[in-house]
Structure formats: C-alpha cells, structure tokens
Design an enzyme around this catalytic site. Structure first.
Site, PDB file in Angstrom:
ATOM      1  N   ASP A  93       0.846  -1.187   0.000  1.00  0.00           N
ATOM      2  CA  ASP A  93       0.000   0.000   0.000  1.00  0.00           C
ATOM      3  C   ASP A  93       0.889   1.246   0.000  1.00  0.00           C
ATOM      4  O   ASP A  93       2.103   1.159   0.149  1.00  0.00           O
ATOM      5  CB  ASP A  93      -0.974  -0.003   1.174  1.00  0.00           C
ATOM      6  N   ASP A 267      -8.106  -7.289   0.918  1.00  0.00           N
ATOM      7  CA  ASP A 267      -7.137  -7.553   1.978  1.00  0.00           C
ATOM      8  C   ASP A 267      -7.758  -7.133   3.292  1.00  0.00           C
ATOM      9  O   ASP A 267      -8.658  -6.285   3.330  1.00  0.00           O
ATOM     10  CB  ASP A 267      -5.851  -6.747   1.766  1.00  0.00           C
ATOM     11  N   CYS A 305     -13.103 -28.772   8.409  1.00  0.00           N
ATOM     12  CA  CYS A 305     -11.906 -28.006   8.070  1.00  0.00           C
ATOM     13  C   CYS A 305     -10.674 -28.906   8.140  1.00  0.00           C
ATOM     14  O   CYS A 305     -10.560 -29.754   9.041  1.00  0.00           O
ATOM     15  CB  CYS A 305     -11.751 -26.821   9.021  1.00  0.00           C
ATOM     16  N   CYS A 307      -7.433 -27.630   8.250  1.00  0.00           N
ATOM     17  CA  CYS A 307      -6.257 -26.913   8.741  1.00  0.00           C
ATOM     18  C   CYS A 307      -5.660 -27.657   9.943  1.00  0.00           C
ATOM     19  O   CYS A 307      -6.332 -28.477  10.577  1.00  0.00           O
ATOM     20  CB  CYS A 307      -6.633 -25.483   9.130  1.00  0.00           C
ATOM     21  N   CYS A 310      -7.697 -27.651  13.242  1.00  0.00           N
ATOM     22  CA  CYS A 310      -8.889 -28.497  13.269  1.00  0.00           C
ATOM     23  C   CYS A 310      -8.556 -29.986  13.153  1.00  0.00           C
ATOM     24  O   CYS A 310      -9.263 -30.832  13.692  1.00  0.00           O
ATOM     25  CB  CYS A 310      -9.848 -28.081  12.152  1.00  0.00           C
ATOM     26  N   HIS A 336      -5.889 -21.262  11.209  1.00  0.00           N
ATOM     27  CA  HIS A 336      -7.259 -21.651  10.883  1.00  0.00           C
ATOM     28  C   HIS A 336      -7.990 -20.539  10.138  1.00  0.00           C
ATOM     29  O   HIS A 336      -8.650 -20.788   9.122  1.00  0.00           O
ATOM     30  CB  HIS A 336      -8.045 -22.002  12.146  1.00  0.00           C
TER      31      HIS A 336
END
Length: 379
Positions: A93, A267, A305, A307, A310, A336
């Site tokens: 940015d 974002d 999930c 990840c 999880c 996660h």
C-alpha cells in the site's frame, strides 16, 4: 509464468468474475484475498504456512516498513521478497491511510504530508514521489498510488476536496512510477459514499491509465449497507479488463458481498488479528474460543476443516492455550482463520466458474444463520 503483468477474466456470473492476474513471480487467482504482512511478516505465521493456506499474494505496508527497518535497508538486503522469505507476489500500500490514521502530528499540503513517527517521534516527509521510491526499493510487484484518506465523519465538500487532491497525486504517482516491466501500478478511487464523486474519481483515474484500480475509502466505519451501496455501482465504473481491488475488507460476509458486486481482490488484517484475540472464523460464523463453553469440548473448531488446528487439536485445547496465553494459540487460530478465508475464496472461484454463485451464496448465508454448534462435554 508470465514475464509481464496481465489480467484475464475466465468466467463471469452476474457481476462476479473469476480469472488470473499474471506476474513474473506467479499467478494470482481471482477473486483473491491477500493476508496482511504489515511489518514484513503475517503475525504468528511462517511464510510457508501462509502459502500452505492457499494464498497467492501478500500485502506489505509502506508506512511501517519505511520507518522500520527502512526501505533502503531492505533494498540493500535484496528486496522485500528475499528479506521476508516470500517468493510469490507482494502488493504494497502507499502509506497514505496509515499516515492519516496513526499519526496525530501531521501537516498536509498540495506537495504531500509531513508527519512524526508513532514509534520514535522522528519527522518524515511523504509525497507521491517518495511513496513510489519506497515501493520501488521494497521491490513490490503491485504498487499503490499515494492518496489522501480523509478522517470521518467528513462533509461532502471535504470528501470532494480530498478526492481531487488524491487524483492530482495519482497523476504524480503515475509519472514517478515510470516504465517498470513486470511491475504494476494501481490507482485508488475515492469519493466517500457519494456516487457523483466516485464517478468523477473513476473518470480521472481512467484518463491517467493504470494496471489495476482500487476502491478506497470504504470499510472505515460507514457500515456494510453503505459500503454495499457504493459497490453496487463503483466496480462498474472501472475498466472491465483490469483488476478491481477493494481495500481493507473484511469479514466473510463483506467479502462474499463484494465479490457478488464485481470485486476481484481484497485484503484485511481481520483473520490474523482475530487469531491473536481468541476469535475463529468458521462456516457457522465467529467462535470466541476464550468462552468457558469450550473448556470441555473435545471436538475441533470445524469438523469439515482440514487446517492443522482443526485436524490435530480440540476446542478444549485451544481454549486452554488461549487462557494460558501460550504463543501456540495465536499460531493455530491464525492458521485456521487464513485457511478458512482462502477456502472461501476457492469456493467463490469455483462457483463463478460453474455458474452457481447464487446457490453458493444461499448456502453460505444458511450456514451462518445456523450459528455455532452446541457445546459437547465429556461425561
């Protein structure tokens, strides 16, 4: 892999698009969510872990990096990609939003902004030309124009004055950016929630000509209804053959609503910030792992999930390490959250490609309406 910057729309469903942004450092699948690496790191995550969630691109922050460790130092050390061990694309940015929001002592005029660092009080001068120089030193793949972000609430006259200053700065940014093959410069639309000002801003940016176009000045407290009101028309005022980037958004339902309205990139610090404060984002909405209802629950945050949090840990464990202020809590919850956000983006891309976006959105909203699962305790 492309040696130049480009954008291709592969499919549409209503206003929504899916496609690919091509860069010399790799492809960015759109709609894309960019995790935020403010100070050359996504907090509580290793770069390879961020990549494992499915992220194609990260966002770095010009303001923070110019103050510490400085763009000149990063350049001497081989550029931001090498410095932070991330070999995929990076968007930086311009620093304008942080100058306006983080520095109480600042003076703005036509040339730029003079401000004092929130870190040590040192004085700095940031102009469109200096912002372009900093982002060149960082080596970012996508560079953002330097713009002015007015403090809210503001009158329509104040917003109009600010927008027109940003458009003059956009031209200066374009001139200072020059010809950099393989790198892209995005203009930033401003104008608050007033359609005429937004359309004026879009016209000014298109007259200058950019590689992509951002919608700025939203997600700053105006509320989702007002934001969606702008997004109902704003993306359509920008070129169809260029990426459209909504800055600083957001919550999962904000993202879905933005994609439906034609946005390609987003974002937000929310997934990582939430991870550090004990909040997890799931298909059924937000889970506050600090709550006592989770202390005896052997189930994962989300049974569907994949990840690491999880797959390998229970709600009870996540509750415990958060309450004990263990670092692994931030690591697992952030992983996660970023995994969930990237999974959401993959689902949106597939739904657009297959012409079933309305069904995807309906299922998304139905799951969230169900709310979190009831607690389960061992007996």
């Amino acid at each position: 892999m492309s040696e130049t910057f480009g954008f291709t729309v592969a499919a549409t469903d209503g206003k929504a698009r899916t496609g690919v942004i091509s860069t010399p450092r790799g492809e960015i699948r759109t709609p894309a969510f960019m995790p935020v690496g403010t100070a050359a790191t996504v907090k509580a995550m290793m770069p390879e872990s961020v990549a494992a969630t499915g992220a194609d691109i990260l966002l770095g922050n010009t303001y923070h990096l110019m103050l510490r460790p400085t763009a000149e130092r990063i350049d001497r050390l081989g550029g931001l990609h090498r410095f932070m061990n991330w070999d995929k694309p990076i968007l930086t940015d311009s620093g304008g939003f942080q100058v306006m929001s983080l520095t109480a002592l600042r003076k703005l005029n036509e040339d730029g902004v003079r401000f004092k660092s929130h870190i040590d009080g040192s004085e700095h001068w940031l102009t469109p030309e200096r912002s372009m120089e900093i982002q060149r030193l960082l080596g970012s793949d996508i560079v953002m124009c330097f713009d002015e972000c007015p403090a809210l609430p503001a009158t329509e006259a104040e917003v109009a004055k600010s927008m027109r200053l940003s458009m003059r700065w956009a031209q200066r940014s374009r001139d200072a950016f020059g010809d950099r093959p393989g790198h892209a410069l995005f203009g930033i639309m401003q104008g608050g929630v007033t359609q005429e000002l937004r359309e004026e801003s879009a016209g000014a940016l298109k007259a200058i000509g950019f590689d992509g176009y951002a919608i700025g000045g939203l997600a700053v407290g105006e509320g989702q209804e007002a934001m969606f009101g702008v997004l109902d028309y704003a993306p359509g005022t920008l070129p169809e053959d260029k990426p459209r980037y909504l800055m600083g958004v957001g919550k999962p339902d904000d993202i879905v609503g933005a994609v439906v309205r034609g946005v390609d990139m987003m974002d937000c610090v929310l997934p990582s910030r939430s991870g550090r404060t004990g909040q997890a984002w799931t298909r059924r909405g937000q889970v506050n792992i600090k709550n006592a209802r989770h202390q005896d629950d052997p189930r994962p945050l989300d049974e569907d999930c994949t990840c690491p949090a999880c797959r390998n840990y229970s709600r009870a464990y996540l509750h415990h390490v958060f309450r004990a202020q263990e670092i692994i809590s931030s690591m697992l919850l952030t992983w996660h959250n970023l995994h969930y956000y990237q999974e959401l983006m993959a689902g949106l891309r597939a739904a657009i490609s297959e012409g079933r976006l309305s069904d995807f959105v309906a299922a998304f909203e139905a799951q969230r309406a169900e709310g979190d699962i009831e607690p389960l305790t061992l007996t």
